[in-house]
Motif scaffolding. Sequence first.
Motif, PDB file in Angstrom:
ATOM      1  N   LYS A  52      -4.609   3.416   3.035  1.00 12.93           N
ATOM      2  CA  LYS A  52      -4.765   3.888   1.634  1.00 12.93           C
ATOM      3  C   LYS A  52      -4.733   5.100   1.541  1.00 12.93           C
ATOM      4  CE  LYS A  52      -7.758   0.193   2.200  1.00 12.93           C
ATOM      5  NZ  LYS A  52      -9.594  -0.436   2.438  1.00 12.93           N
ATOM      6  N   ASN A  62      -5.495  -2.390  12.484  1.00 15.86           N
ATOM      7  CA  ASN A  62      -6.386  -1.678  10.787  1.00 15.86           C
ATOM      8  C   ASN A  62      -7.422  -1.893  10.802  1.00 15.86           C
ATOM      9  OD1 ASN A  62      -6.774  -4.388  11.071  1.00 15.86           O
ATOM     10  ND2 ASN A  62      -5.904  -5.263   9.618  1.00 15.86           N
ATOM     11  N   ASN A  63      -7.808  -1.281   9.664  1.00 14.40           N
ATOM     12  CA  ASN A  63      -9.413  -1.109   9.990  1.00 14.40           C
ATOM     13  C   ASN A  63     -10.417  -1.940  10.532  1.00 14.40           C
ATOM     14  OD1 ASN A  63     -11.624   0.605   9.341  1.00 14.40           O
ATOM     15  ND2 ASN A  63     -12.096   0.528   6.496  1.00 14.40           N
ATOM     16  N   ALA A  64     -10.226  -3.031   9.663  1.00  8.50           N
ATOM     17  CA  ALA A  64     -10.740  -3.951   9.792  1.00  8.50           C
ATOM     18  C   ALA A  64     -11.197  -4.395  11.442  1.00  8.50           C
ATOM     19  CB  ALA A  64     -10.199  -5.605   8.435  1.00  8.50           C
ATOM     20  N   SER A  91      -8.297   3.011   7.088  1.00 10.56           N
ATOM     21  CA  SER A  91      -7.445   2.772   7.225  1.00 10.56           C
ATOM     22  C   SER A  91      -6.685   4.222   6.914  1.00 10.56           C
ATOM     23  CB  SER A  91      -7.079   1.748   5.691  1.00 10.56           C
ATOM     24  OG  SER A  91      -7.978   1.191   5.933  1.00 10.56           O
ATOM     25  N   GLY A 121     -13.411   2.374   4.770  1.00 10.55           N
ATOM     26  CA  GLY A 121     -12.599   2.540   3.870  1.00 10.55           C
ATOM     27  C   GLY A 121     -10.560   3.211   3.843  1.00 10.55           C
ATOM     28  N   PHE A 175     -12.434  -9.805   3.539  1.00 11.92           N
ATOM     29  CA  PHE A 175     -13.384  -8.513   5.526  1.00 11.92           C
ATOM     30  C   PHE A 175     -14.226  -8.497   3.961  1.00 11.92           C
ATOM     31  CE2 PHE A 175     -15.089  -4.637   6.077  1.00 11.92           C
ATOM     32  CZ  PHE A 175     -14.906  -4.758   7.221  1.00 11.92           C
ATOM     33  N   ILE A 203     -13.718  -6.866   0.236  1.00 10.09           N
ATOM     34  CA  ILE A 203     -13.333  -6.168   0.090  1.00 10.09           C
ATOM     35  C   ILE A 203     -11.467  -7.115  -0.126  1.00 10.09           C
ATOM     36  CG2 ILE A 203     -11.355  -4.340   1.191  1.00 10.09           C
ATOM     37  CD1 ILE A 203     -14.528  -3.140   1.803  1.00 10.09           C
ATOM     38  N   SER A 252     -15.844   0.544  -1.875  1.00  8.93           N
ATOM     39  CA  SER A 252     -14.819   0.706  -1.813  1.00  8.93           C
ATOM     40  C   SER A 252     -14.412  -0.097  -3.769  1.00  8.93           C
ATOM     41  CB  SER A 252     -13.964  -0.125  -0.713  1.00  8.93           C
ATOM     42  OG  SER A 252     -13.686   0.593   0.027  1.00  8.93           O
ATOM     43  N   HIS A 267     -18.726   2.093   3.225  1.00  9.03           N
ATOM     44  CA  HIS A 267     -18.163   2.473   1.636  1.00  9.03           C
ATOM     45  C   HIS A 267     -17.928   1.141   0.299  1.00  9.03           C
ATOM     46  CE1 HIS A 267     -15.818   4.491  -1.463  1.00  9.03           C
ATOM     47  NE2 HIS A 267     -16.010   5.515  -1.088  1.00  9.03           N
ATOM     48  N   ARG A 326       0.928  -1.134   0.683  1.00  5.62           N
ATOM     49  CA  ARG A 326      -0.065   0.123   0.371  1.00  5.62           C
ATOM     50  C   ARG A 326       0.593   1.500  -0.097  1.00  5.62           C
ATOM     51  NH1 ARG A 326      -5.237  -1.833   3.777  1.00  5.62           N
ATOM     52  NH2 ARG A 326      -6.301  -3.326   2.812  1.00  5.62           N
ATOM     53  N   ASP A 339     -18.242   2.593   7.495  1.00  2.77           N
ATOM     54  CA  ASP A 339     -17.062   1.921   7.356  1.00  2.77           C
ATOM     55  C   ASP A 339     -16.630   3.256   5.961  1.00  2.77           C
ATOM     56  OD1 ASP A 339     -15.231   0.767   6.954  1.00  2.77           O
ATOM     57  OD2 ASP A 339     -15.803  -1.014   6.288  1.00  2.77           O
TER      58      ASP A 339
HETATM   59  C1  LIG Z   1      -9.796  -1.149   2.847  1.00  6.25           C
HETATM   60  C2  LIG Z   1     -10.996  -1.875   3.902  1.00  6.25           C
HETATM   61  C3  LIG Z   1     -11.450  -2.036   4.567  1.00  6.25           C
HETATM   62  C4  LIG Z   1     -10.036  -3.416   5.524  1.00  6.25           C
HETATM   63  O1  LIG Z   1      -9.464  -1.440   5.911  1.00  6.25           O
HETATM   64  P1  LIG Z   1      -7.666  -2.413   6.592  1.00  6.25           P
HETATM   65  O2  LIG Z   1      -6.793  -1.261   6.921  1.00  6.25           O
HETATM   66  O3  LIG Z   1      -7.040  -3.360   4.752  1.00  6.25           O
HETATM   67  O4  LIG Z   1      -7.835  -3.827   7.347  1.00  6.25           O
HETATM   68  C5  LIG Z   1     -12.993  -2.442   5.656  1.00  6.25           C
HETATM   69  N1  LIG Z   1     -13.715  -1.552   4.921  1.00  6.25           N
HETATM   70  C6  LIG Z   1     -13.744  -1.031   3.719  1.00  6.25           C
HETATM   71  C7  LIG Z   1     -14.466  -0.616   3.190  1.00  6.25           C
HETATM   72  C8  LIG Z   1     -12.403  -0.794   3.219  1.00  6.25           C
HETATM   73  O5  LIG Z   1     -12.357   0.295   1.791  1.00  6.25           O
END
Ligand SMILES: *Cc1c(COP(=O)(O)O)cnc(C)c1O
Length: 489
Positions: free
Chosen positions: A307, A163-165, A304, A271, A195, A191, A239, A237, A108, A269
């Motif tokens: 990203k 992380n975002n997850a 995140s 993303g 995820f 995603i 994504s 989102h 990334r 969320d």
């Molecule tokens: C990328 C993404 C995630 C996961 O995020 P990480 O930082 O990779 O864990 C979750 N939800 C959305 C909508 C995303 O785009």
Amino acid sequence: MQNIQNMQKDETAEKKRELLRELPSMDKLLALDAVTPFESRIGREAVKSILTETLDEERQALLAGKTREVNRLRIERRALELLRERAASSLKRVINATGVVIHTNLGRSILADAATNAVREIASGYGTLEYSLKEGERGHRNAHVEWLLRQTTGAEAGIVVNNNAGAVVLALAALAKGREVIVSRGELVEIGGSFRIPEIMAFSGAELVEVGTTNRTRASDYERAITDQTAMLLKVHPSNYRIEGFCEQPGREELAELARRHGLVFMEDLGSGTLIDLAELAGLPGEPSVGDCIRKGVGLVTFSGDKLLGGPQIGCLVGQADLIEKLRKNPFARALRVDKMTLAAFDATLRLYLENRTREIPTLAMLAKETSALRSEAVALARRLRNFFAQREKNGKSALSARIVVVKTRDAVGGGAFPQTELPGWGVAFSIAQYGSAARLTRILRNGRYPVVTGIEADALVFHVRTLTPQDPKHICDAFADIFGLLDG
Ligand SMILES: *Cc1c(COP(=O)(O)O)cnc(C)c1O
């Protein structure tokens, strides 16, 4: 008939046993001149296990009939290849010449200098990770970035996790466990394979309630699904995919009002989650910033760090102070906490936003690069490569018919952001008749001292210059010198 078949089977079995006996012995391999240096480096046991692996591979291939003869040289070459592979780290720096800025497989975002310096500084000594210098007592690791998050998003409070997850799991577990969460059918996305909203929901212990249809969901769909078991309205989102045409999702203000009226949490969320207006910076319209979502009344936003934000891997949760407080107290927050290197990198990255120095963030700089600048870089790279081949011939090597052409490219944001948007870019198309297919050339370039990952188009390699770092053009030439300089013809 049966007998003949059995006899043939016996014969092949006997032939295979013979071949197995021909395999070189462990002692023979250990004694090879090229093998012995590895013993002093990684130890005899490790070398033996790698040689065993090589011999096992060969044995399996013989038994499966994939190899019909024992080729000693090939086995030795394979053993050395494995030794070299295992003796060095496989987590290597590479040159990203794909033009995909947030390339998930290549790690990334790359960090700003300020962020890598901060990592080095904090990692090589003790620090204030959980210590307050003012009070001389225990502090909180989240405190280092919370003020910055509030400042850059306008939220009341914030917390970061791995992380975002992880951020989404934490929020669902802390705020909706054993209760219902309403999501539009148009936003039940996956995603990157691991995820998937329904699975994350199940894992967190919240119950998913789907409303609306894939293409159209209205606020009234959400409202009808609200029961006394409902904890949250969740917006996700999409994504990496887009629904276009006859489609509709309610606005954030509308959902925020609905959540308020029913005493529910409204979470999004997001993303990728940008902190600034990307339309202004890079001509990328249509993406709401985290601040936009907060202003429109979203109670909790997750995003995140690596990203569009351009920092390290981290998951941010920002929003209402009472919600963040509940997250802080949940055991998942401890399990998902971030380490000091990540915090240092994130802190330094957020400060670049605070100080209006976003051009120093490589992800944003690469996205914002002018086409004219990209073209100049492509021209310069092409000149470098042509010079290399001219020099090579001057040194008496026989001519390689290298084709080096400056071309327009289609670059991408990557990381699941702006999946439909092509960024017009420039690059250098490269092929050499003597080397056959582009696939073969890319394989060679991937495995050199400076591994280069490129695009392929019309059987030529394409070096997209957008994603190159300043030292990459020189390293590409060094890689070429390794590969083409030594081989003659
Ligand atoms: C990328 C993404 C995630 C996961 O995020 P990480 O930082 O990779 O864990 C979750 N939800 C959305 C909508 C995303 O785009």
